[in-house]
Design an enzyme around this catalytic site. Structure first.
Site, PDB file in Angstrom:
ATOM      1  CG  LEU A 116      -5.572   8.074  -2.532  1.00  0.00           C
ATOM      2  CD1 LEU A 116      -6.438   8.619  -1.417  1.00  0.00           C
ATOM      3  CD2 LEU A 116      -4.647   9.160  -3.059  1.00  0.00           C
ATOM      4  CG  ASP A 117      -1.972   2.167  -5.663  1.00  0.00           C
ATOM      5  OD1 ASP A 117      -3.131   1.880  -5.317  1.00  0.00           O
ATOM      6  OD2 ASP A 117      -1.559   2.023  -6.822  1.00  0.00           O
ATOM      7  CD  GLU A 120      -7.405   4.040  -0.725  1.00  0.00           C
ATOM      8  OE1 GLU A 120      -8.542   4.444  -0.461  1.00  0.00           O
ATOM      9  OE2 GLU A 120      -7.097   3.548  -1.824  1.00  0.00           O
ATOM     10  N   GLY A 122      -0.194   0.819   1.278  1.00  0.00           N
ATOM     11  CA  GLY A 122       1.197   0.765   1.712  1.00  0.00           C
ATOM     12  C   GLY A 122       2.087   0.370   0.558  1.00  0.00           C
ATOM     13  N   GLY A 124       5.348   0.416   0.416  1.00  0.00           N
ATOM     14  CA  GLY A 124       6.414  -0.452   0.898  1.00  0.00           C
ATOM     15  C   GLY A 124       5.898  -1.799   1.357  1.00  0.00           C
ATOM     16  CD  GLN A 125       1.230  -3.525   4.964  1.00  0.00           C
ATOM     17  OE1 GLN A 125       1.487  -3.320   6.146  1.00  0.00           O
ATOM     18  NE2 GLN A 125       0.020  -3.382   4.478  1.00  0.00           N
ATOM     19  CE1 TYR A 205      -0.373  -0.832 -14.808  1.00  0.00           C
ATOM     20  CE2 TYR A 205      -2.532  -0.613 -13.788  1.00  0.00           C
ATOM     21  CZ  TYR A 205      -1.712  -0.505 -14.891  1.00  0.00           C
ATOM     22  OH  TYR A 205      -2.225  -0.080 -16.091  1.00  0.00           O
ATOM     23  CE1 TYR A 207       2.307   2.297 -10.418  1.00  0.00           C
ATOM     24  CE2 TYR A 207       1.541   0.578  -8.922  1.00  0.00           C
ATOM     25  CZ  TYR A 207       1.271   1.618  -9.783  1.00  0.00           C
ATOM     26  OH  TYR A 207      -0.036   1.988 -10.020  1.00  0.00           O
ATOM     27  CG  HIS A 262      -0.548   4.680 -13.216  1.00  0.00           C
ATOM     28  ND1 HIS A 262      -0.699   3.588 -12.385  1.00  0.00           N
ATOM     29  CD2 HIS A 262      -1.035   4.286 -14.426  1.00  0.00           C
ATOM     30  CE1 HIS A 262      -1.240   2.587 -13.046  1.00  0.00           C
ATOM     31  NE2 HIS A 262      -1.457   2.994 -14.303  1.00  0.00           N
TER      32      HIS A 262
END
Length: 432
Positions: A116-117, A120, A122, A124-125, A205, A207, A262
């Site tokens: 859970l990108d 878990e 972040g 934005g982080q 990955y 994005y 994804h």
């Protein structure tokens, strides 16, 4: 900091490192496609303005913010209606709620790999500074992002967003009328749009997220996947050797890329001319002509169905429509932001999208929140290795019977000035 145990379940050869370094400086030989330089120049500067976090461009106005969990947040998006002489709200808030990446490998070392990108790691982080002229074109403006770091201190990501006007030779609308006696009428309008971009590198990955605003009133959201595949060692050196399920593709000698997905869930709080919105599902229905009114045996028509409750608004992917959920954010339900729950895999399963939709609340003429899940089924191939070409998918929020007519009908096309043939190829977009 001690290894307290291990299980040596299987032994596989260590894959060769030759040909896996993707850096330009590490390439022993490079090829040239003989592409000449190309750029977009705006000698009078950009057509957009940024005041604080508010962006104004053409007939659009919106607010942009950076969030350590979701990345870019677009809010208060409004389009100017020249006939009404006012801005009309279309989107109160839009952002990525969750990014779920489950791997389809059932082996002991991989079966649990379901990430859970956003919740878990972040999303934005995990954003990275954008590289001028590579991640974004020459006419881009860059914006920094600020957030609270894990230790509670303020943190900054430079160039986390880029904002630029895009013109790639696309046509917004055109027509040639050749049926007039003694005359030929041709009208063409170039498609110039505004793009807000962010890149988030979550482990292997990358994005690429684009929010694109078009003068026709469309908001186009695009997600691009690139970077490195998650791979595992294999005993095989050729695909013909594989006689059993290996849950992936042999990419190179002793290198296997597991199949995976994804799923990007978007939270879209729509305010179309206010909050009292409804959701209508439009379906194409075939109708057979049996009354002799036409030689045609059948035709299709559009059947509209207004969703009364949340259960009516659920639509399965692949059915020709979008999976959605609608809520009323002005009440205490405003906390319904994260599709996987506030604490994702550490939640108890009582504060996620599936649970909220079971309440089956009334949604007709309410303040609608649309949950759109964008999906990729990724079957790795040899061209994805050692680094993957960008794979894109997206959706559009498009005005339908929102304006009285084509909102760009009465606008003049931007003036285009070509540079001399012996100069760098470029198109200058000049404002009217």
């Amino acid at each position: 900091m001690k290894i307290i145990g291990y299980r040596d379940r299987v032994v596989v050869p260590v894959p060769k490192a030759d040909g896996t370094d993707y850096r330009e400086a590490s390439q022993k030989s490079t090829f040239d496609n003989h592409l000449k330089s190309i750029t977009i120049l705006q000698p009078d500067g950009p057509s957009f303005t940024v005041e604080g976090h508010t962006v104004r461009w053409a007939n659009w106005e919106f607010h942009v913010a950076f969030d350590m969990r979701s990345g870019p947040i677009i809010s208060l998006a409004s389009i100017y209606d020249h006939n009404e002489d006012e801005y009309r709200r279309v989107l109160y808030r839009g952002f990525i709620s969750e990014l779920f990446v489950p791997y389809m490998d059932l082996t002991e070392e991989w079966y649990y790999r379901t990430f859970l990108d956003a919740g878990e790691y972040g999303f934005g982080q995990s954003a990275v500074p954008l590289q001028p002229l590579r991640d974004c074109p020459e006419n881009a403006m860059f914006l920094d992002g600020y957030f609270t770091a894990q230790d509670g201190t303020p943190a900054k990501i430079s160039n986390v967003f880029c904002l630029f006007e895009r013109y790639a030779g696309d046509i917004m609308w055109r027509h040639t009328e050749a049926a007039l006696p003694g005359d030929v009428v041709t009208e063409v309008r170039p498609d110039v749009s505004l793009v807000l971009r962010m890149v988030s590198t979550v482990a292997n990955y990358d994005y690429v997220i684009d929010w694109e605003f078009k003068q026709t009133g469309t908001i186009k959201v695009t997600a691009g996947l690139t970077g490195l595949l998650a791979v595992r060692g294999s005993i095989y050196t050729h695909k013909d050797q594989i006689m059993q399920e290996e849950y992936g593709t042999l990419l190179a000698e002793n290198v296997l890329g597991p199949r995976h997905d994804h799923f990007i869930s978007f939270h879209l709080d729509l305010d179309i001319d206010g909050e009292a919105n409804s959701l209508v599902k439009a379906k194409l229905q075939r109708v057979r002509t049996t009354d002799g009114r036409s030689p045609r045996k059948s035709y299709w028509r559009v059947v509209n169905e207004t969703a009364k409750r949340e259960s009516d608004a659920k639509i399965h992917l692949g059915s020709g429509a979008t999976e959605i959920l609608v809520t009323n954010p002005k009440r205490k339900l405003r906390s319904e932001k994260w599709a996987g729950g506030l604490f994702v895999d550490q939640s108890h399963g009582d504060d996620n999208l599936a649970t909220w939709s079971l309440r089956d609340r009334e949604i007709e003429k309410k303040d609608i929140v649309l949950w759109y899940t964008l999906g990729f089924h990724h079957v790795p191939c040899s061209e994805d290795f050692p680094i993957m070409p960008t794979l894109t998918n997206g959706f559009e929020l498009k005005p339908t019977n929102f304006f009285d007519y084509n909102p760009m009908l009465k606008f003049k096309p931007p003036q285009q000035v070509r540079t001399p043939s012996n100069c760098t190829s470029s198109i200058k977009i000049l404002p009217q």
